[in-house]
Motif scaffolding. Structure first.
Motif, PDB file in Angstrom:
ATOM      1  N   VAL A  69      18.598  23.185  29.248  1.00  0.00           N
ATOM      2  CA  VAL A  69      17.995  24.509  29.023  1.00  0.00           C
ATOM      3  C   VAL A  69      16.487  24.419  28.832  1.00  0.00           C
ATOM      4  O   VAL A  69      15.791  25.433  28.891  1.00  0.00           O
ATOM      5  N   VAL A  70      15.971  23.229  28.582  1.00  0.00           N
ATOM      6  CA  VAL A  70      14.532  23.051  28.374  1.00  0.00           C
ATOM      7  C   VAL A  70      14.167  21.614  28.723  1.00  0.00           C
ATOM      8  O   VAL A  70      14.906  20.675  28.406  1.00  0.00           O
ATOM      9  N   ASP A  71      13.034  21.440  29.412  1.00  0.00           N
ATOM     10  CA  ASP A  71      12.583  20.116  29.837  1.00  0.00           C
ATOM     11  C   ASP A  71      11.575  19.550  28.845  1.00  0.00           C
ATOM     12  O   ASP A  71      10.867  20.300  28.152  1.00  0.00           O
ATOM     13  N   PHE A  72      11.484  18.219  28.812  1.00  0.00           N
ATOM     14  CA  PHE A  72      10.420  17.581  28.050  1.00  0.00           C
ATOM     15  C   PHE A  72       9.069  18.046  28.608  1.00  0.00           C
ATOM     16  O   PHE A  72       8.933  18.333  29.795  1.00  0.00           O
ATOM     17  N   GLY A  73       8.086  18.117  27.718  1.00  0.00           N
ATOM     18  CA  GLY A  73       6.774  18.613  28.095  1.00  0.00           C
ATOM     19  C   GLY A  73       6.559  20.063  27.707  1.00  0.00           C
ATOM     20  O   GLY A  73       5.434  20.555  27.735  1.00  0.00           O
ATOM     21  N   ALA A 127      18.473  17.105  16.774  1.00  0.00           N
ATOM     22  CA  ALA A 127      17.100  16.948  16.289  1.00  0.00           C
ATOM     23  C   ALA A 127      16.150  16.940  17.479  1.00  0.00           C
ATOM     24  O   ALA A 127      16.412  16.285  18.493  1.00  0.00           O
ATOM     25  N   LEU A 128      15.061  17.690  17.359  1.00  0.00           N
ATOM     26  CA  LEU A 128      14.061  17.800  18.416  1.00  0.00           C
ATOM     27  C   LEU A 128      12.788  17.116  17.938  1.00  0.00           C
ATOM     28  O   LEU A 128      12.337  17.334  16.810  1.00  0.00           O
ATOM     29  N   TYR A 129      12.202  16.302  18.803  1.00  0.00           N
ATOM     30  CA  TYR A 129      11.011  15.546  18.436  1.00  0.00           C
ATOM     31  C   TYR A 129       9.821  15.979  19.306  1.00  0.00           C
ATOM     32  O   TYR A 129       9.927  16.043  20.532  1.00  0.00           O
ATOM     33  N   PHE A 130       8.709  16.241  18.637  1.00  0.00           N
ATOM     34  CA  PHE A 130       7.503  16.687  19.324  1.00  0.00           C
ATOM     35  C   PHE A 130       6.351  15.744  18.983  1.00  0.00           C
ATOM     36  O   PHE A 130       6.290  15.192  17.884  1.00  0.00           O
ATOM     37  N   THR A 131       5.424  15.579  19.919  1.00  0.00           N
ATOM     38  CA  THR A 131       4.302  14.667  19.712  1.00  0.00           C
ATOM     39  C   THR A 131       3.063  15.221  20.383  1.00  0.00           C
ATOM     40  O   THR A 131       3.145  16.123  21.226  1.00  0.00           O
ATOM     41  N   ASN A 132       1.902  14.681  20.010  1.00  0.00           N
ATOM     42  CA  ASN A 132       0.663  15.023  20.711  1.00  0.00           C
ATOM     43  C   ASN A 132       0.153  13.837  21.510  1.00  0.00           C
ATOM     44  O   ASN A 132      -0.941  13.886  22.083  1.00  0.00           O
ATOM     45  N   ALA A 146       9.219  15.885  23.343  1.00  0.00           N
ATOM     46  CA  ALA A 146       9.210  14.554  23.943  1.00  0.00           C
ATOM     47  C   ALA A 146      10.518  13.794  23.800  1.00  0.00           C
ATOM     48  O   ALA A 146      10.735  12.805  24.514  1.00  0.00           O
ATOM     49  N   ALA A 147      11.397  14.210  22.886  1.00  0.00           N
ATOM     50  CA  ALA A 147      12.636  13.456  22.686  1.00  0.00           C
ATOM     51  C   ALA A 147      13.606  14.276  21.848  1.00  0.00           C
ATOM     52  O   ALA A 147      13.234  15.285  21.241  1.00  0.00           O
ATOM     53  N   TYR A 148      14.861  13.832  21.810  1.00  0.00           N
ATOM     54  CA  TYR A 148      15.877  14.467  20.973  1.00  0.00           C
ATOM     55  C   TYR A 148      16.888  13.440  20.514  1.00  0.00           C
ATOM     56  O   TYR A 148      16.988  12.332  21.063  1.00  0.00           O
ATOM     57  N   ARG A 149      17.663  13.818  19.506  1.00  0.00           N
ATOM     58  CA  ARG A 149      18.797  13.025  19.035  1.00  0.00           C
ATOM     59  C   ARG A 149      19.969  13.969  18.795  1.00  0.00           C
ATOM     60  O   ARG A 149      19.839  14.959  18.082  1.00  0.00           O
ATOM     61  N   PHE A 224      20.332   9.667  22.392  1.00  0.00           N
ATOM     62  CA  PHE A 224      18.898   9.922  22.379  1.00  0.00           C
ATOM     63  C   PHE A 224      18.409  10.194  23.791  1.00  0.00           C
ATOM     64  O   PHE A 224      18.816   9.526  24.750  1.00  0.00           O
ATOM     65  N   GLY A 225      17.529  11.161  23.921  1.00  0.00           N
ATOM     66  CA  GLY A 225      16.851  11.418  25.195  1.00  0.00           C
ATOM     67  C   GLY A 225      15.366  11.344  25.008  1.00  0.00           C
ATOM     68  O   GLY A 225      14.844  11.729  23.962  1.00  0.00           O
ATOM     69  N   GLY A 226      14.644  10.845  26.008  1.00  0.00           N
ATOM     70  CA  GLY A 226      13.199  10.727  25.920  1.00  0.00           C
ATOM     71  C   GLY A 226      12.775   9.558  25.050  1.00  0.00           C
ATOM     72  O   GLY A 226      13.571   8.682  24.723  1.00  0.00           O
ATOM     73  N   ARG A 227      11.498   9.568  24.659  1.00  0.00           N
ATOM     74  CA  ARG A 227      10.969   8.487  23.824  1.00  0.00           C
ATOM     75  C   ARG A 227      10.164   9.089  22.680  1.00  0.00           C
ATOM     76  O   ARG A 227       9.317   9.952  22.893  1.00  0.00           O
ATOM     77  N   PHE A 228      10.428   8.601  21.472  1.00  0.00           N
ATOM     78  CA  PHE A 228       9.682   9.075  20.306  1.00  0.00           C
ATOM     79  C   PHE A 228       9.607   7.938  19.312  1.00  0.00           C
ATOM     80  O   PHE A 228      10.611   7.501  18.762  1.00  0.00           O
ATOM     81  N   CYS A 229       8.393   7.449  19.072  1.00  0.00           N
ATOM     82  CA  CYS A 229       8.183   6.344  18.138  1.00  0.00           C
ATOM     83  C   CYS A 229       9.177   5.217  18.444  1.00  0.00           C
ATOM     84  O   CYS A 229       9.314   4.838  19.601  1.00  0.00           O
TER      85      CYS A 229
END
Length: 231
Positions: A69-73, A127-132, A146-149, A224-229
């Protein structure tokens, strides 16, 4: 509502919403003399993850580049809005807000160089992860998803192979024939459904209680999807 034997009334509803809906409300029985005393009606039931009758919801899918339903970025506000639409009845979110961090030493682990702000939003068992920081989807300095769990909980969350938290390693490998099991980044076993070199488009199922890669009956505890820390 016109039900026989009851009167309409205004009253405070005491309710707690989690995986179960628990609460109480005073009820007034109809009486010929109008003098019936109210009594407290208690309720406790499992919250449904299904939409209300007549509603249509686009299902979340755990994929390497987002949630279907929503893409990274995507921006944080748009991401949260789309996720809440896809999870009808979700409990109030837990939101860290944008937090200034040191990329090398912070509560979230070791983050990508250039990370100065992160945000974590929890919506029930997602869980949704956001970064700058710069990622495959956004240049440095652009705040984005940028990522989720995903873990087991109120909402069933699955990959396109219909596996997710609670599935076994065997079931993930059968559903995604190109997946590879390896020693887990945080212990146990990780099953990499997608991890292309040079890209943050990862999809990884973790079985923290698995003894080794031969322990294929072990349950997946998170996806997990994407990359976060260091996730």
């Amino acid at each position: 509502d016109g039900s026989p034997g009851y009167h309409g009334f205004s009253s405070d509803l005491v309710i707690t919403v989690g995986e179960r809906v628990i609460g109480s409300v005073p009820v007034f029985l109809a009486a010929a003399d109008g003098g019936a005393e109210p009594f407290d009606l208690a309720f406790d039931f499992l919250r449904s993850a299904a939409p209300c009758a007549g509603g249509e919801v686009t299902a979340i899918v755990l994929v390497a580049d987002g949630l279907g339903v929503v893409d990274f970025g995507t921006s944080a506000d748009d991401t949260i809005s789309l996720v809440l639409q896809a999870l009808p009845g979700a409990s109030p979110i837990i939101d860290s807000g944008w937090v200034a961090i040191d990329a090398a030493a912070n509560p979230f682990g070791v983050c990508s160089p250039g990370t100065t702000e992160v945000r974590v939003v929890e919506v029930d068992n997602l869980a949704l992860y956001f970064t700058n920081a710069a990622t495959t989807w956004k240049p440095d300095g652009g705040r984005h998803f940028a990522a989720y769990r995903a873990i087991a909980g109120a909402f069933p969350l699955h990959t396109r192979g219909d596996v997710g938290p609670g599935s076994s390693i065997d079931e993930v490998l059968a559903a995604h024939t190109d997946a590879v099991a390896a020693a887990g980044l945080l212990g146990g076993v990780d099953v990499y459904v997608s991890s292309p070199p040079g890209s943050d488009a990862w999809l990884r199922a973790t079985a923290v209680d698995a003894s080794d890669t031969e322990d294929t009956g072990a349950d997946i505890t998170a996806v997990f999807g994407g990359r976060f820390c260091d996730l």
